[in-house]
Scaffold this active site. Structure first.
Site, PDB file in Angstrom:
ATOM      1  CG  MET A 161      -1.786   1.155   1.424  1.00 16.25           C
ATOM      2  SD  MET A 161      -3.062   0.875   2.698  1.00 16.25           S
ATOM      3  CE  MET A 161      -2.092   0.351   4.104  1.00 16.25           C
ATOM      4  NE  ARG A 294      -6.768   4.134   9.492  1.00 19.89           N
ATOM      5  CZ  ARG A 294      -7.277   5.254   9.013  1.00 19.89           C
ATOM      6  NH1 ARG A 294      -8.592   5.427   9.032  1.00 19.89           N
ATOM      7  NH2 ARG A 294      -6.504   6.196   8.521  1.00 19.89           N
ATOM      8  CE1 TYR A 434       1.641  -0.609  12.043  1.00 20.89           C
ATOM      9  CE2 TYR A 434       3.489  -0.818  10.545  1.00 20.89           C
ATOM     10  CZ  TYR A 434       2.642  -1.370  11.478  1.00 20.89           C
ATOM     11  OH  TYR A 434       2.817  -2.672  11.850  1.00 20.89           O
ATOM     12  CD  GLU A 435      -1.906   0.865   7.511  1.00 21.88           C
ATOM     13  OE1 GLU A 435      -2.742   1.575   6.915  1.00 21.88           O
ATOM     14  OE2 GLU A 435      -1.017   0.248   6.916  1.00 21.88           O
ATOM     15  N   GLY A 436      -2.332   5.577  10.077  1.00 25.55           N
ATOM     16  CA  GLY A 436      -2.985   6.716  10.719  1.00 25.55           C
ATOM     17  C   GLY A 436      -2.552   6.811  12.159  1.00 25.55           C
TER      18      GLY A 436
END
Length: 592
Positions: A161, A294, A434-436
């Site tokens: 991604m 997430r 990571y992932e926000g």
């Protein structure tokens, strides 16, 4: 050297006694009888303990190495990856039409916990591939599905991604990567992406990159972003890897942890890409991958803590230090084991109560995803959308805290690399970012998810807690130690939501300054609900004469600890929220 033992009995308890999965009516769950799930979990546990866990320290010390543009993974990773593929573990919940086994996502989640606990960095190679599979399966054309999905399911090809760029992380509207349309319908992708997990490696014959880029005519900001499939090797008509695409790894990032995963800078120099989903609607397609990721990152947060906790318990039982204040408990030895001391017990109980509650919470979230996907349950979809930032943010924050506590049990030895505890701390740290990053998760929760569909889903959550309390009000065994604390915590959560409603519109900072506390407040309420459900299940088992009395009594005792010692944190978070924005925003920027 740390060890790992899969907690299959605890998992079975959540699946069959807390969630009662075979009674839920979700398609595919009727097949998940105890004997079946036990066989799957036992087999996964054996792979985790015997194949993956022994490579965890090796991956940490050796890391990934780049040699003339070729990335080599640590010793033994290739053999382990082949074993994962051969065992069908990469295809567990994937579509049978593309070579998958078709199990519910919940089973992939349960097995994934074991793999992460055993070796988080290794598991990321297949974990990210699953995300790419999901995005293409949901948004791809029939031809794209035929081309890519069977290879991603088998992990003959892996996926990535690609979002972040050197100058833009969360603010994707600043993206500079461009996609120029070509005469044949493809796009030329040019730009640089950073922090790309598994961006380049030697475990698969091809790597399928999903890349966000801006195509002409899309306008400014995120509205102009599209998503593209960019293979490392272009795919021939017969499905085999063909010519090398114009994508390369510029370097491997030197990181605090997850050294066994190749986190790369990726350069796209007019690489051939193929539109995935609708033009200028790339965020919609990417969020299919990100939302799954997430929940997976939330799982990482507590799964690493599981392994750290197991080793801390073993050390506390063996290490002799001091005497119990109530009298020697190891009178024939020079000292008592660490585990006799109240503060060590406090630490271990916090770890145990968290990881077991977090497991139930995450499995429940996976169950909601299955309800959404397999039944078209819009309420389940709305609820998991609300809970996803809590699962990701709260579980990774607390998971890191618990890994640090496990390290602390070792004293100075926890700081020495040969004991392996520092790796758990270092690996767990990335899950908060990571992932926000977790601050963004909190903003998403308060700024978007609370008001989603007119607040329908948060109100449904409140009603769910209220219904559970009402249905069990006459249970004397639960009332004082589980129901009353849960009721108080739920009232704190509702008061916080009301504060945002009353103050957020006229002063948005008042809501956003309290968003992180709200995420943790809601996380505690969710774990409180899970522990109340678990206590009810354990009590029912004891009342029915279940043979393993000690197991169920331990569950109840651990749950009581959470309700008495952890859940009261909701009052602190509410007080912070109700203090508003002034204490946070009072200083001018130059005063810091």
């Amino acid at each position: 050297m740390p060890s790992y033992t899969a907690p299959t009995k605890d998992m079975q308890f959540v699946l069959h006694e807390v969630l009662k999965i075979t009674e839920t009516g979700v398609p595919g769950y009727a097949d998940l009888e105890r004997d079946f799930t036990e066989a799957v979990l036992d087999a996964a546990g054996k792979v985790s303990a015997e194949v993956l866990a022994p490579l965890n320290a090796i991956g940490d010390t050796q890391g990934c190495v780049m040699d003339n543009g070729v990335v080599r993974t640590p010793e033994g990773f290739d053999t382990a990856f082949a074993a994962m593929k051969d065992g069908g573990w990469t295809a567990l919940d994937c579509d049978p039409d593309f070579g998958g086994q078709g199990m519910p996502y919940l089973m992939n989640c349960a097995v994934g916990e074991m793999f992460v606990s055993a070796n988080m960095a290794f598991n990321m190679y297949q974990g990210l591939t699953h995300g790419a599979y999901s995005a293409i399966r949901t948004h791809g054309t029939d031809d794209q599905k035929r081309t890519y999905l069977p290879k991603l399911v088998s992990c003959d090809w892996t996926g990535t991604m690609n979002l972040t760029e050197p100058h833009c992380g969360t603010d994707l509207g600043l993206m500079r990567t461009r996609a120029e349309p070509q005469a044949d319908g493809s796009y030329a992708i040019t730009g640089q992406k950073i922090f790309i997990s598994a961006g380049e490696h030697d475990l698969a014959e091809n790597i399928i990159h999903l890349v966000l880029a801006k195509a002409p005519g899309g306008g400014e900001g995120t509205k102009g972003i599209s998503l593209f499939i960019v293979p490392k090797f272009l795919v021939n008509a017969d499905g085999s890897p063909g010519a090398r695409n114009a994508v390369s790894a510029g370097k491997i990032e030197e990181k605090m942890g997850i050294h066994g995963n190749a986190t790369c800078v990726m350069n796209y120099d007019g690489a051939t890409g193929f539109l995935l989903g609708d033009l200028h609607k790339g965020m919609r397609a990417m969020f299919t991958m990100m939302n799954e990721a997430r929940l997976g990152v939330g799982l990482q947060g507590y799964a690493v803590a599981v392994a750290a906790y197991q080793n801390a318990v073993a050390y506390a039982r063996d290490r002799l230090q001091g005497r119990a204040v109530t009298g020697a408990e190891n009178p024939t030895g020079p000292a008592d084991p660490l585990i006799v001391h109240p503060d060590i017990r406090r630490s271990l109980m916090e770890q145990k109560a968290f990881v077991e509650g977090a497991r139930a919470f995450t499995f429940w979230g996976a169950h909601l995803i299955d309800r959404s996907h397999r039944m078209g349950d819009a309420d389940a979809e709305g609820l998991i959308s609300l809970l996803t930032p809590v699962i990701k943010g709260f579980l990774t924050d607390k998971g890191f805290d618990m890994a640090v506590q496990a390290q602390q049990v070792y004293g100075g030895h926890g700081y020495i690399e040969e004991w392996g505890m520092s790796q758990f701390v270092r690996d767990a740290r990335i899950a908060m970012i990571y992932e926000g990053a977790n601050g963004v998760q909190a903003l998403d929760l308060v700024g978007r998810k609370l008001a989603q569909d007119g607040g329908k889903h948060v109100m449904a959550f409140f009603e769910m807690v209220k219904t559970f309390l009402k249905e069990n009000e006459d249970d004397a065994a639960l009332k004082a130690t589980f129901l009353d604390p849960l009721r108080k915590a739920s009232k704190d959560l509702q008061a916080a939501a009301m504060f945002f409603m009353q103050n957020g519109m006229k002063n948005p900072n008042a809501a956003l300054a309290g968003s992180y506390d709200f995420m943790h407040l809601m996380g505690h309420v969710c774990l409180g609900l899970m522990w109340a459900r678990a206590a009810k299940a354990a009590t029912m088992a004891l009342d029915s004469g279940a043979p393993d009395k000690a197991f169920y009594e331990t569950k109840i005792t651990t749950g009581r600890f959470y309700m008495a010692r952890c859940l009261p944190a909701t009052a602190l978070h509410l007080a912070r929220i109700e203090s508003g924005a002034d204490p946070v925003m009072a200083l001018p920027a130059e005063a810091f």
